[in-house]
Scaffold this motif. Structure first.
Motif, PDB file in Angstrom:
ATOM      1  N   LYS A 165      -9.992 -65.985   4.271  1.00 22.09           N
ATOM      2  CA  LYS A 165      -9.927 -65.655   2.838  1.00 22.09           C
ATOM      3  C   LYS A 165      -9.094 -64.403   2.611  1.00 22.09           C
ATOM      4  O   LYS A 165      -8.406 -64.265   1.624  1.00 22.09           O
ATOM      5  N   HIS A 166      -9.219 -63.439   3.512  1.00 21.00           N
ATOM      6  CA  HIS A 166      -8.510 -62.170   3.367  1.00 21.00           C
ATOM      7  C   HIS A 166      -7.916 -61.795   4.703  1.00 21.00           C
ATOM      8  O   HIS A 166      -8.390 -62.220   5.748  1.00 21.00           O
ATOM      9  N   PHE A 167      -6.941 -60.926   4.644  1.00 18.46           N
ATOM     10  CA  PHE A 167      -6.425 -60.384   5.900  1.00 18.46           C
ATOM     11  C   PHE A 167      -7.455 -59.412   6.476  1.00 18.46           C
ATOM     12  O   PHE A 167      -7.722 -59.400   7.672  1.00 18.46           O
ATOM     13  N   ILE A 168      -8.071 -58.610   5.558  1.00 17.20           N
ATOM     14  CA  ILE A 168      -9.144 -57.691   5.984  1.00 17.20           C
ATOM     15  C   ILE A 168     -10.463 -58.438   5.852  1.00 17.20           C
ATOM     16  O   ILE A 168     -10.976 -58.637   4.739  1.00 17.20           O
ATOM     17  N   GLY A 169     -11.012 -58.894   6.989  1.00 14.90           N
ATOM     18  CA  GLY A 169     -12.250 -59.663   6.960  1.00 14.90           C
ATOM     19  C   GLY A 169     -13.412 -58.816   6.473  1.00 14.90           C
ATOM     20  O   GLY A 169     -13.597 -57.694   6.936  1.00 14.90           O
ATOM     21  N   LYS A 170     -14.225 -59.348   5.528  1.00 11.49           N
ATOM     22  CA  LYS A 170     -15.295 -58.543   4.938  1.00 11.49           C
ATOM     23  C   LYS A 170     -16.672 -58.895   5.498  1.00 11.49           C
ATOM     24  O   LYS A 170     -17.683 -58.433   5.004  1.00 11.49           O
ATOM     25  N   SER A 171     -16.729 -59.790   6.466  1.00  7.54           N
ATOM     26  CA  SER A 171     -17.999 -60.170   7.079  1.00  7.54           C
ATOM     27  C   SER A 171     -17.669 -60.611   8.501  1.00  7.54           C
ATOM     28  O   SER A 171     -16.483 -60.688   8.866  1.00  7.54           O
ATOM     29  N   THR A 172     -18.712 -60.938   9.284  1.00  6.60           N
ATOM     30  CA  THR A 172     -18.444 -61.370  10.655  1.00  6.60           C
ATOM     31  C   THR A 172     -17.578 -62.633  10.662  1.00  6.60           C
ATOM     32  O   THR A 172     -16.572 -62.706  11.362  1.00  6.60           O
ATOM     33  N   SER A 173     -17.971 -63.592   9.813  1.00  2.04           N
ATOM     34  CA  SER A 173     -17.198 -64.837   9.872  1.00  2.04           C
ATOM     35  C   SER A 173     -15.776 -64.621   9.347  1.00  2.04           C
ATOM     36  O   SER A 173     -14.812 -65.133   9.903  1.00  2.04           O
ATOM     37  N   GLU A 174     -15.637 -63.843   8.271  1.00  2.00           N
ATOM     38  CA  GLU A 174     -14.276 -63.573   7.776  1.00  2.00           C
ATOM     39  C   GLU A 174     -13.445 -62.834   8.827  1.00  2.00           C
ATOM     40  O   GLU A 174     -12.238 -63.087   8.967  1.00  2.00           O
ATOM     41  N   SER A 175     -14.102 -61.923   9.544  1.00  2.00           N
ATOM     42  CA  SER A 175     -13.359 -61.169  10.571  1.00  2.00           C
ATOM     43  C   SER A 175     -12.887 -62.090  11.695  1.00  2.00           C
ATOM     44  O   SER A 175     -11.775 -61.952  12.199  1.00  2.00           O
TER      45      SER A 175
END
Ligand SMILES: Nc1ncnc2c1ncn2[C@@H]1O[C@H](COP(=O)(O)OP(=O)(O)OP(=O)(O)O)[C@@H](O)[C@H]1O
Ligand SMILES: CC(C)(CO)[C@@H](O)C(=O)NCCC(=O)O
Ligand SMILES: [K+]
Length: 244
Positions: A165-175
Motif C-alpha cells: 500500500k505504501h513505500f513506508i510500511g505502517k504495520s508488520t504486514s505492510e512492512s
C-alpha cells in the motif's frame, strides 16, 4: 508439433507449438507429470517431439514411459547453442538460463540483450551483440523472499504476494509487502541501471511466474513475456535440429 516442457524448481510448465505458434499452454504439479503429458499427447496427435528442460529434481526416468508415444529430447549442456558461453563454470550454468540465452539470441539478433526470469529465483543473463553469453546474477524470487522472512525468524508471518500500500510500511504486514515487492522492484531497476552504466544499449526481456505482477511496477521499458522460456525451448530445439 512440438511439446515443450519446463521443469522449474516449483512448478512444471508446458506448451504445444506448431512452428513458432504457441497453440496451448499448461501448468502442472510434479506428481501429475505423466498423466498430464499423456493427455496432451492424446489431444495433439501430431506431436512428434517432447523437448524437456529441467532444473528441478525430476528424474529422466519419469519421462521414459512416454518414449513409446513420442521422441524425447532432454536439453543438456552438450547440445548446440547459438551463443559463445563465456561463463567461467559453463557446466554449472542452469539449463533454464542457457535456454533463455539461446532464445534471446535467436529472437533478437545482433543486439545486446538482458533476460530477467522472475521465478522461484530471479536470474539475470546478459548476451552481448556478438552473441557472447557473459553471465549475470541469481537472487531469491518473490515467493522465496516471503518464505525466507517467515522461515528464518520467530515473529514474521507467512504472507502471500500482495500489492504494497505504501513505500513506508505502517504495520508488520505492510512492512513485509513493501520489503519484498518494493525491494525486488528496486533490485531489478537497480540492476538494469547498473548494466546501462556499463553498456549503452540493450533490450530487456522479463519472464517467469511473476512477470505480470512485476512488469507494471518497473520504471525501465521491457518486453514482458511470461512464455519466453517455453518459446525459447521451441526455438532452441529448432536450432539444434538444423545444426546437428
Ligand atoms: N500457483 C503458483 N505456485 C507457485 N508460484 C506461483 C503460482 N502462481 C504464481 N506464482 C508466482 O510465480 C513465482 C514462481 O515462478 P515460476 O512458476 O516461474 O517458478 P518455477 O516453476 O519454480 O520456475 P523456475 O524454477 O524456472 O523459476 C513465485 O514467486 C510466485 O509468486
Ligand atoms: C538459478 C536457477 C535455480 C534458476 O532456476 C537455475 O538456473 C540453476 O540451478 N542454476 C545453476 C547455477 C547457475 O546458473 O550458475
Ligand atoms: K527462474
Amino acid at each position: 508439433m512440438i511439446l515443450t516442457v519446463d521443469v522449474g524448481n516449483t512448478r512444471i510448465k508446458g506448451a504445444v507449438f506448431e512452428g513458432d505458434i504457441l497453440v496451448e499452454y499448461f501448468v502442472f504439479e510434479k506428481n501429475e507429470l505423466q498423466k498430464k503429458i499423456k493427455n496432451i499427447l492424446k489431444k495433439y496427435k501430431k506431436t512428434t517431439h517432447l523437448v524437456v528442460a529441467s532444473v528441478g529434481n525430476i528424474e529422466k526416468e519419469s519421462f521414459l514411459e512416454l518414449e513409446k508415444e513420442v521422441k524425447i529430447h532432454f536439453v543438456s549442456h552438450q547440445d548446440s547453442f547459438p551463443f559463445v558461453n563465456s561463463y567461467e563454470t559453463p557446466q554449472t550454468l542452469g539449463i533454464d538460463r542457457m535456454v533463455l540465452a539461446a532464445g534471446a539470441t535467436l529472437q533478437y539478433p545482433n543486439q545486446n540483450r538482458l533476460v530477467i526470469d522472475a521465478g522461484t529465483c530471479v536470474t539475470y543473463d546478459f548476451i552481448d551483440e556478438n552473441d557472447n553469453y557473459l553471465g549475470g546474477a541469481i537472487s531469491p524470487g518473490l515467493r522465496l523472499r516471503y518464505e525466507a522472512l517467515h522461515n528464518f525468524t520467530s515473529k514474521l508471518p507467512l504472507l502471500s504476494l500482495d500489492e504494497p500500500k505504501h513505500f513506508i510500511g505502517k504495520s508488520t504486514s505492510e512492512s513485509i509487502h513493501s520489503g519484498v515487492v518494493n525491494g525486488l522492484v528496486c533490485e531489478i531497476d537497480g540492476f538494469i541501471n547498473e548494466y546501462k552504466g556499463q553498456c549503452l544499449k540493450f533490450i530487456i526481456i522479463l519472464t517467469g511466474g511473476d512477470t505480470e505482477f512485476l512488469a507494471k511496477r518497473l520504471k525501465n521499458t521491457i518486453f514482458a513475456n511470461s512464455n519466453f522460456l517455453l518459446e525459447s525451448l521451441n526455438r532452441t530445439f529448432q536450432y539444434k535440429i538444423k545444426n546437428d
